[in-house]
Write an enzyme that holds these catalytic residues in place. Structure first.
Site, mmCIF file in Angstrom:
data_model
loop_
_atom_site.group_PDB
_atom_site.id
_atom_site.type_symbol
_atom_site.label_atom_id
_atom_site.label_comp_id
_atom_site.label_asym_id
_atom_site.label_seq_id
_atom_site.Cartn_x
_atom_site.Cartn_y
_atom_site.Cartn_z
ATOM 1 N N ASP A 1 3.669 9.432 -0.535
ATOM 2 C CA ASP A 1 2.461 8.680 -0.172
ATOM 3 C C ASP A 1 2.211 7.619 -1.227
ATOM 4 O O ASP A 1 2.369 7.897 -2.418
ATOM 5 C CB ASP A 1 1.251 9.638 -0.130
ATOM 6 C CG ASP A 1 0.287 9.299 0.997
ATOM 7 O OD1 ASP A 1 0.193 8.108 1.344
ATOM 8 O OD2 ASP A 1 -0.367 10.214 1.519
ATOM 9 N N HIS B 1 0.816 -1.226 0.000
ATOM 10 C CA HIS B 1 0.000 0.000 0.000
ATOM 11 C C HIS B 1 0.845 1.270 0.000
ATOM 12 O O HIS B 1 0.327 2.344 -0.251
ATOM 13 C CB HIS B 1 -0.929 0.008 1.224
ATOM 14 C CG HIS B 1 -2.053 -0.976 1.106
ATOM 15 N ND1 HIS B 1 -3.316 -0.621 0.706
ATOM 16 C CD2 HIS B 1 -2.105 -2.317 1.295
ATOM 17 C CE1 HIS B 1 -4.094 -1.687 0.668
ATOM 18 N NE2 HIS B 1 -3.383 -2.737 1.031
#
Ligand code: ADQ
Length: 480
Positions: free
Chosen positions: A364, A156
């Site tokens: 991110d 992720h």
């Protein structure tokens, strides 16, 4: 249809709703509810000499299996190696990286414990989908116990470029672990390139078109699966928020001022000090903006047992205090800073009211807040997304105002011009973003990954040693 088995550190209990159950947990639960399956993970509890078998219970079509861990193993695994080593490494924060052998050993021990607990529950034709950096060695451990079925892994968070990855003493072991999966999913093309470059230049592997990789005796696939949100649900919540009591209260509190909103876990990857500094810089260098815009930063506490997170919290409290001390008026507080979670409906109301969504992580994997902000906008009067170029979402959301989060003055200028944007430009930018958010949803992400993993022949079946694979056309050949 083969049974789906999902492994994640945190398992959303069947009753968990609203603020606690994040979008990801809801989507995984939905995928499991649809086809039935098993969800395996940590129970959230620790105990000295924990039982070797997980607690198993059923709710609807889903079986839950939750493993309790020894407290020292859990610390070494979660706060130690996963969040003290892999998290900073994958977010390019080498200065914050702590590598301790005891943590690495604890990390591997916990993965071995999980594999031993999961193995008796597995059937040979199950599809096992493992989530995130807490579990990179899980496939190796399951293979060692004899599981030959399909196992996929989704990462992720960002995958660092080789220069950064090589600073990790255990880099080679981790990539060997990744090769024990059949399918490795990453968020962006950039991440895939980073891992493929490592495989070809450091691990002496083969890369064939389509991301098929040969490494030692293993052949597996590395591909991009950009995660999304449940766009329809967010649109629905945002529409329901229009005219709601919460929205009215928020609007009344703004007294006609524009709202800029940020929603991030309190984490150093999210770039919050730079975001606060950019807002302070906006008020300093564009004094005409004073008293016309309010910034609201929602930042629920996260991993507060880790020292770096405690230091970040203190830094943000100081920065927020300094900005408000400098610029507040008796009827205007420039920066509202809230350390609490909200229900999704409330978040939707906040996003929809905000003229700017300010999402400026230093790094991110994807950033779902950026997509949620887009989905929640009023199509007739949409706000503008100000987005870091280092968020995975920047690859898709080209209608955003893209910023460099390390450039505080540049961000202040970007905030200023985004605040002045015409309705026509706001609509054009929003439409471009919304098209991506509604196309690449969380459901599509789940289905694509599961379909691709289902299509894999299975570990060992027909696998040739990598070195005997024919060199495919246009293949990149590693140092051999
Ligand atoms: P996170 O780092 O947690 O996820 P993000 O993708 O933004 O980051 O997801 C956060 C989720 O938490 C969003 O759904 C958001 O609405 C919710 N949230 C945040 N603050 C909240 C609050 N105050 N109240 C309620 N909900 C709140 C990791 C990676 C990301 C990647 C995701 C999914 O770090 O890069 O996008 O996984 O793969």
């Amino acid at each position: 249809m083969a049974r789906l088995v999902i492994v994640s550190n945190r398992v959303a209990s069947p009753k968990e709703r609203g603020a606690k159950a994040g979008g990801l947990a809801v989507a995984l639960r939905e995928a499991l509810n649809k086809r039935g399956g098993l969800w395996f993970g940590w129970s959230g509890e620790t105990q000295v000499d924990p039982p070797s078998e997980p607690k198993v219970f059923r709710s609807g079509k889903v079986t839950y299996a939750l493993q309790t861990l020894d407290p020292e193993d859990q610390r070494a695994h979660y706060a130690g190696y996963a969040n003290g080593t892999l998290w900073p490494l994958c977010h390019y924060r080498l200065g914050l990286l702590n590598f301790r052998r005891t943590d690495w050993e604890g990390y591997r021990r916990v993965n071995a414990t999980f594999a031993r607990a999961l193995m008796p529950l597995l059937k040979p034709d199950d599809i096992v989908w493992v989530h995130d950096y807490h579990f990179i060695p899980l496939a190796s451990e399951l293979r060692a116990l004899g599981f030959e079925g399909r196992i996929g892994y989704f990462h992720h968070i960002p995958f660092p470029t080789p220069e950064v990855f090589l600073t990790l003493p255990s880099h080679a072991a981790l990539v060997r672990d990744l090769s024990r999966y059949d399918l490795v999913g990453l968020q962006t093309e950039h991440d895939v390139r980073a891992l493929l470059t490592y495989v070809s230049s450091e691990a002496r592997g083969w890369i064939a078109p389509g991301g098929v990789v040969g490494l030692r005796d293993r052949r597996f696939r590395i591909a991009t699966y950009p995660i999304g949100i449940d766009a329809d649900a967010f649109v629905h919540d945002a529409e329901a928020a229009a005219g709601s009591e919460e929205e009215e209260r928020l609007k009344a509190s703004l007294a006609g001022r524009a709202l800029a909103v940020g929603v991030d876990r309190l984490d150093y990857s999210k770039g919050l000090p730079n975001k606060f500094a950019a807002f302070g810089e906006l008020l300093k260098s564009h004094p005409e903006r004073r008293s016309t815009v309010t910034m609201m930063q929602v930042a629920p506490l996260s991993r507060s047992e880790v020292t770096e997170y405690q230091a970040l919290r203190r830094e943000l409290e100081e920065l927020a205090g300094a900005i408000n001390g400098e610029y507040a008026e008796f009827d205007w507080v420039p920066l509202r800073y809230l350390n609490r979670p909200f229900q999704r409906a409330t978040l939707a109301a906040i996003y929809r009211t905000a003229r700017l969504g300010v999402v400026t992580p230093l790094r991110d994997g994807m950033n779902l807040v950026a997509k949620e902000y887009v989905a929640a906008q009023n199509p007739e009067d949409p706000g503008v997304l100000v987005l870091s170029r280092f968020a995975g979402a920047a690859d898709e959301l080209s209608g955003s105002v893209i910023v460099n989060p390390y450039d505080v003055e540049g961000m202040a200028d970007a905030l200023n011009s985004a605040l002045s944007m015409t309705l026509g430009e706001r609509k054009d930018r929003w439409r471009a973003n919304m098209e991506k958010v509604t196309r690449n949803t969380i459901h599509r992400w789940c289905e694509t990954f599961i379909t691709d993993l289902s299509g894999v022949d299975g570990y060992g079946a027909g696998v040739e040693p990598a070195r005997s694979l024919p060199a495919p056309k246009k293949a990149t050949r590693g140092r051999n």
